[in-house]
Enzyme design. Structure first.
Site, short mmCIF file in Angstrom:
data_model
loop_
_atom_site.label_atom_id
_atom_site.label_comp_id
_atom_site.label_asym_id
_atom_site.label_seq_id
_atom_site.Cartn_x
_atom_site.Cartn_y
_atom_site.Cartn_z
N GLU A 150 8.69 19.46 7.67
CA GLU A 150 7.81 19.61 6.67
C GLU A 150 7.17 18.55 6.03
OE1 GLU A 150 9.80 22.71 4.35
OE2 GLU A 150 10.41 23.98 5.90
N GLU A 255 11.45 29.01 13.63
CA GLU A 255 12.20 29.90 12.32
C GLU A 255 11.41 31.06 12.31
OE1 GLU A 255 12.12 27.21 8.74
OE2 GLU A 255 12.93 25.64 9.91
O1 9MR Z 1 17.21 29.45 4.96
C1 9MR Z 1 17.35 28.31 4.12
C2 9MR Z 1 17.78 28.94 2.80
O2 9MR Z 1 18.81 29.44 2.77
C3 9MR Z 1 17.77 27.81 1.74
O3 9MR Z 1 18.10 28.15 0.53
C4 9MR Z 1 16.39 27.09 1.89
C5 9MR Z 1 16.30 25.86 0.93
O4 9MR Z 1 14.89 25.14 1.09
O5 9MR Z 1 16.02 26.57 3.34
C6 9MR Z 1 15.86 27.70 4.09
O6 9MR Z 1 15.57 27.09 5.42
C7 9MR Z 1 14.32 26.62 5.28
C8 9MR Z 1 14.34 25.52 6.49
O7 9MR Z 1 15.46 24.92 6.36
C9 9MR Z 1 12.97 24.85 6.77
N1 9MR Z 1 12.00 25.82 6.68
C10 9MR Z 1 11.71 26.89 5.67
C11 9MR Z 1 13.26 27.70 5.73
C12 9MR Z 1 13.27 28.88 4.40
O8 9MR Z 1 12.88 28.42 3.45
#
Ligand code: 9MR
Length: 331
Positions: A150, A255
């Site tokens: 990202e 994802e």
């Molecule tokens: O699913 C993840 C969530 O539990 C966390 O709180 C969050 C923190 O930013 O990250 C989520 O996973 C993310 C992933 O690592 C990167 N792409 C977006 C995902 C959803 O936010």
């Protein structure tokens, strides 16, 4: 037939796991039988791997090479190994879920930001430590890494956060160069991002990944796929096609979750899952090198979007229409 059996010969099907899931034996059995490849939802991110107490306890030792910890990851890593599943390492370098202290001199957020030279050392040593530890403790388990996550904004520029502020825009190329240096032969290196269909962002991602490709340090592009049932599938399909024709690299939907806006019901979501997966299979048949689709979670209740029920399994592990939609698409 399970998901992975239905998609065998097409592409891999994956899911994320988290702490809470590792306490549920029935869920673990389900994961083992339905999926080929696992991503750790949170535990391998820098914020959970970097060890602040240890890093500041001995700055002579750790100032250029931050201390790391992995014991919290053992239940997930053991499960992946014992289940003989592949693993996607998520993620080595990200502006988010990375503690601010990493970017400061002496790891002291009351002081000054570290300079480029120091941050490049920390970046290289962090990547070397994580890849090295995984290799030593779980050899062969990680088959691909999300090296940088990202880093492009929706407007197509490089995100102006702490990696950018301390190192400059080439932190992305540097992270990939370090990952390439330390990753074992054959392990695939991915750039991963979301909202991939926005035109400016698409241009930004393509420009960036082209540079990485010219440098010979990237193998694949991860398109996240946090969408809802109002996303136009034709637009999505064309987007994936555009990335592949511009880059010629392998593509993974890394994802996937599809939530349900308005009054859409599970039946409608099931048809949407079917049509979405069918679009990806059509692309694959067209020659677009899609190598896998990973769900961001398994059951609705443990999803990061739990209120929106975006996944193919319910809390009681029953299969939703979304599951059967996925199976039907592969027939
Ligand atoms: O699913 C993840 C969530 O539990 C966390 O709180 C969050 C923190 O930013 O990250 C989520 O996973 C993310 C992933 O690592 C990167 N792409 C977006 C995902 C959803 O936010």
């Amino acid at each position: 037939m399970t998901l992975k059996q239905s998609y065998s010969g097409i592409f891999q099907i994956g899911a994320t796991i988290s702490d809470r899931m590792m306490k549920n034996e029935a869920l673990k059995e389900l994961i083992k039988s339905e999926f080929d490849v696992i991503t750790n939802e949170n535990n391998l991110k820098p914020i959970n791997v970097l060890d602040f107490e240890k890093s500041v306890s001995d700055l002579t030792k750790y100032n250029e090479s931050p201390a790391v910890k992995f014991e919290h990851l053992r239940p997930e890593l053991d499960f992946i190994r014992d289940s003989k599943l592949d693993m996607r390492g998520h993620t080595l370098c990200w502006h988010n879920q990375t503690p601010d202290w990493l970017f400061y001199e002496n790891y002291d957020i009351k002081g000054k930001l570290a300079d480029r030279e120091l941050m490049l050392k920390r970046l290289e040593n962090y990547i070397a430590s994580v890849i090295g530890w995984m290799n030593e403790n779980y050899p062969g388990q990680v088959t691909s890494w999300d090296v940088v996550n990202e880093s492009i904004t929706d407007e197509g520029g490089v995100r102006d956060r702490l990696w950018y502020k301390t190192v400059g825009a080439d932190y992305i190329l540097k992270a990939f160069t370090f990952a390439k240096k330390y990753a074992p032969e054959g392990v695939k290196l991915f750039y991963n991002d979301y909202n991939c269909w926005l035109p400016d962002k698409k241009r930004g991602i393509i420009n960036l990944v082209k540079q990485l490709k010219e440098a010979g340090v990237v193998d694949g592009l991860g398109l996240q796929g946090h969408i809802n049932t109002s996303m136009n599938i034709e637009l999505y399909k064309q987007t994936v096609r555009d990335y592949f024709s511009a880059l010629g690299l392998e593509i993974r939907i890394t994802e996937l979750d599809i939530d349900m806006p308005g009054n859409c019901d599970f039946e409608y979501q099931g048809k949407y899952f079917r049509d979405y997966m069918k679009a990806l299979i059509d692309l694959k048949n067209e020659g677009v090198n899609i190598v896998g689709v990973t769900l961001w979670g398994v059951t609705d209740d443990l999803s990061w979007k739990s209120g929106k029920n975006p996944l193919p399994f319910s809390a009681d592990l029953s299969k939703k229409p979304a599951y059967f939609g996925m199976i039907e698409a592969a027939k």
